[in-house]
Design a protein around this motif. Structure first.
Motif, PDB file in Angstrom:
ATOM      1  N   ILE B  37       0.842  -1.207   0.000  1.00 29.95           N
ATOM      2  CA  ILE B  37       0.000   0.000   0.000  1.00 29.95           C
ATOM      3  C   ILE B  37       0.874   1.253   0.000  1.00 29.95           C
ATOM      4  CG2 ILE B  37      -1.650   1.338   1.375  1.00 29.95           C
ATOM      5  CD1 ILE B  37      -2.865  -1.408   2.147  1.00 29.95           C
ATOM      6  N   PHE B  38       1.978   1.200   0.743  1.00 32.53           N
ATOM      7  CA  PHE B  38       2.905   2.335   0.760  1.00 32.53           C
ATOM      8  C   PHE B  38       3.405   2.639  -0.656  1.00 32.53           C
ATOM      9  CE2 PHE B  38       7.516   3.185   0.689  1.00 32.53           C
ATOM     10  CZ  PHE B  38       7.485   4.511   1.084  1.00 32.53           C
ATOM     11  N   LEU B  39       3.788   1.597  -1.376  1.00 33.22           N
ATOM     12  CA  LEU B  39       4.316   1.803  -2.730  1.00 33.22           C
ATOM     13  C   LEU B  39       3.245   2.370  -3.657  1.00 33.22           C
ATOM     14  CD1 LEU B  39       6.441  -1.461  -3.148  1.00 33.22           C
ATOM     15  CD2 LEU B  39       7.269   0.845  -2.721  1.00 33.22           C
ATOM     16  N   LEU B  40       2.060   1.739  -3.616  1.00 29.09           N
ATOM     17  CA  LEU B  40       0.967   2.216  -4.476  1.00 29.09           C
ATOM     18  C   LEU B  40       0.597   3.658  -4.132  1.00 29.09           C
ATOM     19  CD1 LEU B  40      -1.469  -0.841  -4.600  1.00 29.09           C
ATOM     20  CD2 LEU B  40      -0.419   0.263  -6.559  1.00 29.09           C
ATOM     21  N   ALA B  41       0.460   3.936  -2.831  1.00 29.45           N
ATOM     22  CA  ALA B  41       0.044   5.273  -2.402  1.00 29.45           C
ATOM     23  C   ALA B  41       1.115   6.303  -2.722  1.00 29.45           C
ATOM     24  CB  ALA B  41      -0.254   5.271  -0.901  1.00 29.45           C
ATOM     25  N   SER B  42       2.382   5.909  -2.594  1.00 28.49           N
ATOM     26  CA  SER B  42       3.462   6.847  -2.915  1.00 28.49           C
ATOM     27  C   SER B  42       3.364   7.264  -4.378  1.00 28.49           C
ATOM     28  CB  SER B  42       4.820   6.214  -2.653  1.00 28.49           C
ATOM     29  OG  SER B  42       5.024   6.073  -1.286  1.00 28.49           O
ATOM     30  N   PHE B  43       3.135   6.287  -5.253  1.00 26.84           N
ATOM     31  CA  PHE B  43       3.006   6.611  -6.678  1.00 26.84           C
ATOM     32  C   PHE B  43       1.840   7.561  -6.906  1.00 26.84           C
ATOM     33  CE2 PHE B  43       6.145   3.621  -7.980  1.00 26.84           C
ATOM     34  CZ  PHE B  43       6.473   4.004  -9.267  1.00 26.84           C
ATOM     35  N   GLN B  44       0.715   7.218  -6.286  1.00 25.96           N
ATOM     36  CA  GLN B  44      -0.491   8.019  -6.502  1.00 25.96           C
ATOM     37  C   GLN B  44      -0.298   9.434  -5.950  1.00 25.96           C
ATOM     38  OE1 GLN B  44      -3.012   6.875  -8.228  1.00 25.96           O
ATOM     39  NE2 GLN B  44      -4.198   8.764  -8.038  1.00 25.96           N
ATOM     40  N   PHE B  45       0.229   9.522  -4.737  1.00 27.74           N
ATOM     41  CA  PHE B  45       0.399  10.845  -4.114  1.00 27.74           C
ATOM     42  C   PHE B  45       1.454  11.664  -4.848  1.00 27.74           C
ATOM     43  CE2 PHE B  45      -0.850   9.077   0.321  1.00 27.74           C
ATOM     44  CZ  PHE B  45      -2.147   8.944  -0.135  1.00 27.74           C
TER      45      PHE B  45
END
Lengths: 235, 393
Positions: B37-45
């Motif tokens: 989730i950290f990786l996905l959210a980092s990309f999105q943010f």
């Protein structure tokens, strides 16, 4: 002679496991049995004779494959599993062979486990558990994990848990099988007290300390899924 | 309290307690899930924040930029083109500009050179400078530098330096200002000088420039005026500020999408792991379910218990992953993925990203991470719940 009202009544009951399959087991055959209110009945028989199956049937864990079974006046045959479970938690208290206490939960949490799916509030759960813990002398251990208390205390936790719903029927499966004689005596004393409180008690055992206990009203012998002796109420 | 609500609360409470008791076993799943989730959210943010940063910076971009194309390549505009725009009504100002890349061989870096004739006098432009001033009209050799250029040239406190013309003769320049770090996304590799100096550096003709910067009096007329300019100068490329903004958004969204697509594979692997872990429930778990059922818990109660456990795991992992991603953007400027988003540049811009999160991003991330996890645990939960009550007798 006094005729007592049957609390448990089984008539021509058969129970099959894996019915119709290659590995079908005919666990109970033509069972006719009555247990009256306030009795202590002991089911005796060798391993694999059907004692536990009969106990489960009386405990509303499942219904009969054929025949009629009534527990607490309620007919079990054709009762869906959901209703059986609901009826079981209101009517039956179980004491298991190894007590089946969850080791990671505290004494109090173990005792109130049957109340959780009933939607009983934490306060009410505490109000119900405290008198029982006091009665069985385990109130000082209520916050201890079950894995941290002695075997005798575990046994009392198991009895308290069986009583938390105030059920009219208590079923116990080989309750003295792994206990020394003093603990076995202690357990029987508790069961006798429960009987005097009006509970009906059915237990499985081949321990002479149980089968020959003066307060045990009847010993029913089971052999190969059949009752060989003691199925009906005498007096 | 209503009995059925209390029942759900009791089961939830038991589930949370049970999770805590088995924290050693659940920690691994929790950690992997938080990481995904950290990786996905980092990309999105990162994508959202970069787009937002670009949007904030693009307020300085002119309403319309006009360039000349020939055979698909950009060629210089002449002063004649400027005259053709006299007939277009609604234009409030036109500024010619020269821009191009200067390759610094000794450092192996490309600088963006912009020559503008306009004296920068308004407050907005002044606020973009960290120190000094803009080149004044007629001030020869005056340059404002981006922070990365300043570092790369190794000027230190020196103001004077020189660059090479195409014929390898030198142009003497001196620094008069430095751009703010906060707008590094656009200015890190920038050298801003007068139109004449830029023309001299690139050896362009005396009436040539690379583009025209057009300001429009009424912003609602920008598309209409852009269309009129395209008609007035045949072969011109007319770009509006809105199109530039959309291009940035598309670039960052594409990179984010590409990264997310790669990460979905790891999410899928995790979901399979969760499914597999759920199926292989231990003898202790089986025993626990048997005891609970014997004590009057229904199959539905056990399923709810397992669902609440999964939900709590997913919610905590989601919260942790999102918080870490937010901290990654807020405190570390998305350091892990900067090169993925900005890696095309030789001079990697060091700038502060404006952290920006929208509710829809959170919902999207939840839908793509927590929901698949919950779905993956349904079948194992059902399998666990159908353990026969008499299995413990």
């Amino acid at each position: 002679m006094t005729i007592k009202i049957p609390q448990i009544e089984l008539s021509e009951v058969h129970k099959f496991y894996n019915q119709g399959q290659d590995n079908e087991v005919h666990a109970l055959k033509e069972i006719n049995l009555q247990v009256a209110e306030g009795e202590i009945v002991c089911l005796r028989g060798p391993s694999g004779s059907g004692k536990t199956t009969l106990l489960c049937l009386m405990g509303c864990v499942f219904g009969p494959s054929s025949g009629r079974a009534a527990v607490g006046g309620q007919q079990l045959q054709r009762m869906p599993d959901e209703y059986l479970t609901r009826y079981r938690r209101e009517t039956i208290g179980f004491i298991f062979q190894h007590f089946n206490i969850l080791p990671e939960l505290s004494v109090e949490q173990n005792i109130v486990l049957p109340l959780l799916p009933l939607g009983i509030s934490p306060k009410e759960r505490q109000q119900r558990a405290e008198p029982l813990m006091e009665r069985f002398g385990i109130e000082h251990r209520k916050l201890f994990k079950a894995s941290q208390i002695s075997g005798g205390e575990l046994q009392r936790v198991a009895i308290a848990r069986a009583l938390i719903n105030n059920p009219p029927i208590i079923l116990a499966d080989e309750p003295t099988a792994h206990l020394d004689s003093s603990r076995s005596n202690e357990l029987m004393d508790h069961l006798v007290t429960l009987r005097r409180d009006g509970k009906t008690i059915v237990l499985t055992s081949h321990d002479p300390l149980v089968t020959e206990h003066p307060e045990v009203t009847r010993v029913i012998d089971i052999q190969d899924g059949r009752i060989s002796c003691g199925g009906s109420i005498c007096s | 309290m209503n009995k059925s609500i209390q029942q759900q609360l009791n089961i939830l409470d038991y589930g949370l307690h049970s999770l805590w008791q088995k924290k050693g076993r659940n920690f691994c799943v929790f950690l992997i899930f938080s990481g995904v989730i950290f990786l996905l959210a980092s990309f999105q943010f990162m994508s959202a924040s970069l787009t937002r940063t670009a949007e904030l910076l693009l307020v300085t971009v002119p309403d319309i930029t006009v360039q000349q194309l020939s055979a698909g390549r950009q060629v210089p505009l002449s002063a004649k083109s400027l005259g053709k725009l006299d007939t277009v009504f609604g234009i409030s100002s036109i500024r010619p500009r020269i821009w191009g890349y200067y390759f610094d061989e000794s450092n192996g870096a490309n600088y963006t050179v912009i020559g503008s004739s306009a004296p920068a006098t308004d407050d907005l432009l002044d606020s973009l400078l960290i120190a000094g001033s803009y080149p004044q009209a007629g001030e020869q050799g005056a340059v404002v530098l981006g922070s990365a250029v300043l570092d790369n040239l190794g000027l230190g406190d020196r103001k004077s330096f020189s660059l090479f013309r195409p014929d390898l003769t030198q142009v003497a320049l001196h620094r008069v200002g430095v751009f703010q770090q906060s707008i590094n996304l656009l200015t890190a590799d920038l050298m801003l000088m007068s139109l004449e100096d830029a023309r001299d550096l690139f050896a362009m003709g005396h009436d040539e420039f690379t583009d025209l910067l057009v300001q429009v009096a009424n912003p609602t007329e920008i598309p209409t005026i852009a269309s009129k300019i395209a008609d007035a100068i045949p072969g011109s490329r007319v770009v509006t500020a809105e199109q530039i903004r959309k291009t940035y958004e598309a670039v960052f969204s594409f990179r984010s999408g590409f990264g997310a697509a790669c990460l979905l594979a790891s999410l899928a692997a995790f979901v399979i792991l969760a499914f597999d872990k759920g199926l292989g429930f231990s003898r202790e778990d089986q025993q626990e379910v048997g005891i609970l059922k014997m004590l009057g818990w229904q199959t539905g109660d056990i399923m709810r218990l397992r669902f609440y456990e999964s939900l709590a795991t997913a919610a905590c992992a989601f919260g942790l992953g999102i918080s870490l991603a937010w901290a990654h953007i807020l405190f570390f400027d998305g350091g892990l993925f900067r090169s993925v988003f900005l890696g095309w540049s030789v001079l990697r811009p060091t700038f502060d990203i404006v952290p920006y999160i929208q509710g829809r991003d959170i919902l999207l991330l939840f839908a793509f991470s927590a929901l698949p996890y919950l779905a993956a645990t349904i079948i194992p939960a059902w399998r666990a719940s159908i353990v026969r009550a008499d299995s413990v007798v």
